[in-house]
Design a protein around this motif. Structure first.
Motif, short mmCIF file in Angstrom:
data_model
loop_
_atom_site.label_atom_id
_atom_site.label_comp_id
_atom_site.label_asym_id
_atom_site.label_seq_id
_atom_site.Cartn_x
_atom_site.Cartn_y
_atom_site.Cartn_z
N GLN A 1 0.95 -1.08 -0.05
CA GLN A 1 0.28 0.31 0.01
C GLN A 1 1.31 1.23 -0.33
O GLN A 1 1.49 1.00 0.77
CB GLN A 1 -0.54 0.24 1.07
CG GLN A 1 -1.78 0.96 1.41
CD GLN A 1 -3.10 1.13 0.00
OE1 GLN A 1 -3.63 0.44 -0.11
NE2 GLN A 1 -3.35 1.87 -0.42
N LEU A 2 0.68 1.88 -0.96
CA LEU A 2 1.44 3.10 -1.01
C LEU A 2 1.09 4.42 0.08
O LEU A 2 0.18 4.22 0.73
CB LEU A 2 1.29 4.09 -2.84
CG LEU A 2 1.85 3.18 -3.87
CD1 LEU A 2 1.18 4.05 -5.28
CD2 LEU A 2 3.13 2.83 -3.68
N LYS B 1 13.36 8.25 7.75
CA LYS B 1 12.85 7.04 8.36
C LYS B 1 11.85 5.85 7.73
O LYS B 1 11.96 5.14 8.06
CB LYS B 1 12.10 7.45 9.53
CG LYS B 1 13.44 8.18 9.94
CD LYS B 1 11.73 8.61 11.41
CE LYS B 1 13.02 9.25 12.74
NZ LYS B 1 12.26 9.78 14.14
N SER B 2 11.60 6.58 6.14
CA SER B 2 10.53 4.93 5.60
C SER B 2 10.98 5.57 4.10
O SER B 2 11.51 7.02 3.38
CB SER B 2 9.03 5.66 5.38
OG SER B 2 9.48 7.70 5.35
N VAL B 3 11.32 4.93 3.22
CA VAL B 3 11.55 5.23 1.97
C VAL B 3 10.36 4.48 1.23
O VAL B 3 10.01 3.50 1.29
CB VAL B 3 13.28 4.17 1.21
CG1 VAL B 3 13.47 4.13 0.21
CG2 VAL B 3 13.87 4.73 2.39
N LEU B 4 10.72 5.63 -0.12
CA LEU B 4 9.36 4.29 -1.18
C LEU B 4 10.14 4.71 -2.30
O LEU B 4 11.01 4.96 -3.54
CB LEU B 4 8.52 6.04 -1.63
CG LEU B 4 7.22 5.78 -2.84
CD1 LEU B 4 6.32 4.14 -2.50
CD2 LEU B 4 5.94 6.34 -2.33
N ILE C 1 8.47 0.87 1.21
CA ILE C 1 7.51 0.08 0.83
C ILE C 1 8.09 0.17 -1.18
O ILE C 1 8.87 1.19 -1.39
CB ILE C 1 6.72 1.34 0.80
CG1 ILE C 1 5.95 1.29 2.07
CG2 ILE C 1 5.42 0.86 0.00
CD1 ILE C 1 5.24 2.21 2.76
N CYS C 2 7.67 -0.80 -1.77
CA CYS C 2 8.78 -1.16 -2.88
C CYS C 2 7.31 -0.70 -3.93
O CYS C 2 6.04 -1.59 -3.34
CB CYS C 2 8.98 -2.52 -2.84
SG CYS C 2 10.30 -2.35 -4.84
N ALA C 3 7.86 -0.03 -5.25
CA ALA C 3 5.83 0.09 -5.79
C ALA C 3 6.87 -0.10 -7.17
O ALA C 3 7.90 0.64 -7.44
CB ALA C 3 4.97 0.71 -5.55
#
Length: 221
Positions: free
Chosen positions: A28-29, A125-128, A153-155
């Protein structure tokens, strides 16, 4: 259509589709501190990453990648440079896009990007993480290994398998790539390059069948 661009059989299509579905994680994005766009032969990764920025999901993008045998002719100034130009052309402000122009593999993509961000005073702290559709799972597993401190999160661009095959215009090439990336998902944890992930029996059987059919050009030597 050359021999390397031949259409695949129905059985090969079904096996490739199983692997395609496995590679995509359908996470989930959500808003993240930074997007990391992994360089490749496919500029649509840059366009997809730009769209995530324009949606307000990230304040900063880093495109990462030098060149490979698959991209040197297409992107003579390096993958990251061309990806940045694509994103800016689509409306992303130039000062929101950093580049990491030296990485030659996915582990380096992550490690070198972390250094670029640190030099810019950014400690996310978070990576897309954005990649080609069939590279999602391997990219995720690599990032979790190399940079375990961040949430990942990988997309990828949402595309059906047939639509991707039509867009690339080379069914055999895509199938070779699917098989090669799955081998890396299986083998890289043992080599210390990625976290371990479960591979369902039907996916593994599809992989073995395609190897038997000769889709081996992207396998590790």
């Amino acid at each position: 259509m050359t021999d390397n661009q031949r259409a695949i059989t129905e059985d090969q299509w079904r096996n490739a589709k199983l692997i395609w579905d496995y590679h995509q994680m359908h996470q989930q994005l959500k808003p993240c501190d930074v997007a990391i766009g992994l360089g490749s032969h496919d500029l649509r990764v840059a366009a997809f990453t730009a769209d995530l920025y324009l949606q307000g999901l990230v304040p900063t993008i880093v495109f990462t990648g030098g060149n490979s045998p698959n991209t040197a002719a297409r992107f003579p100034r390096g993958e990251a440079v061309h990806f940045r130009e694509q994103a800016i052309g689509l409306g992303v402000p130039a000062d929101a896009v950093l580049i990491e122009p030296n990485a030659a593999n996915t582990g380096q993509n992550i490690a070198f990007t972390r250094e670029v961000l640190a030099a810019a005073g950014i400690t996310p702290k978070s990576v897309l993480l954005t990649a080609m559709p069939y590279m999602e799972r391997r990219a995720y597993a690599t990032c979790r290994k190399v940079w375990p401190e961040v949430e990942v999160i990988c997309a990828s661009e949402p595309l059906e398998f047939d639509d991707y095959l039509k867009a690339l215009g080379d069914e055999a090439f895509v199938t070779h790539m699917l098989v090669g990336d799955l081998q890396r998902v299986i083998e890289y944890p043992r080599l210390g390059f990625a976290i371990e992930q479960d591979v369902p029996e039907d996916v593994h059987a599809a992989y073995e069948s395609l190897i038997h059919d000769g889709f081996t050009s992207r396998l590790l030597t």
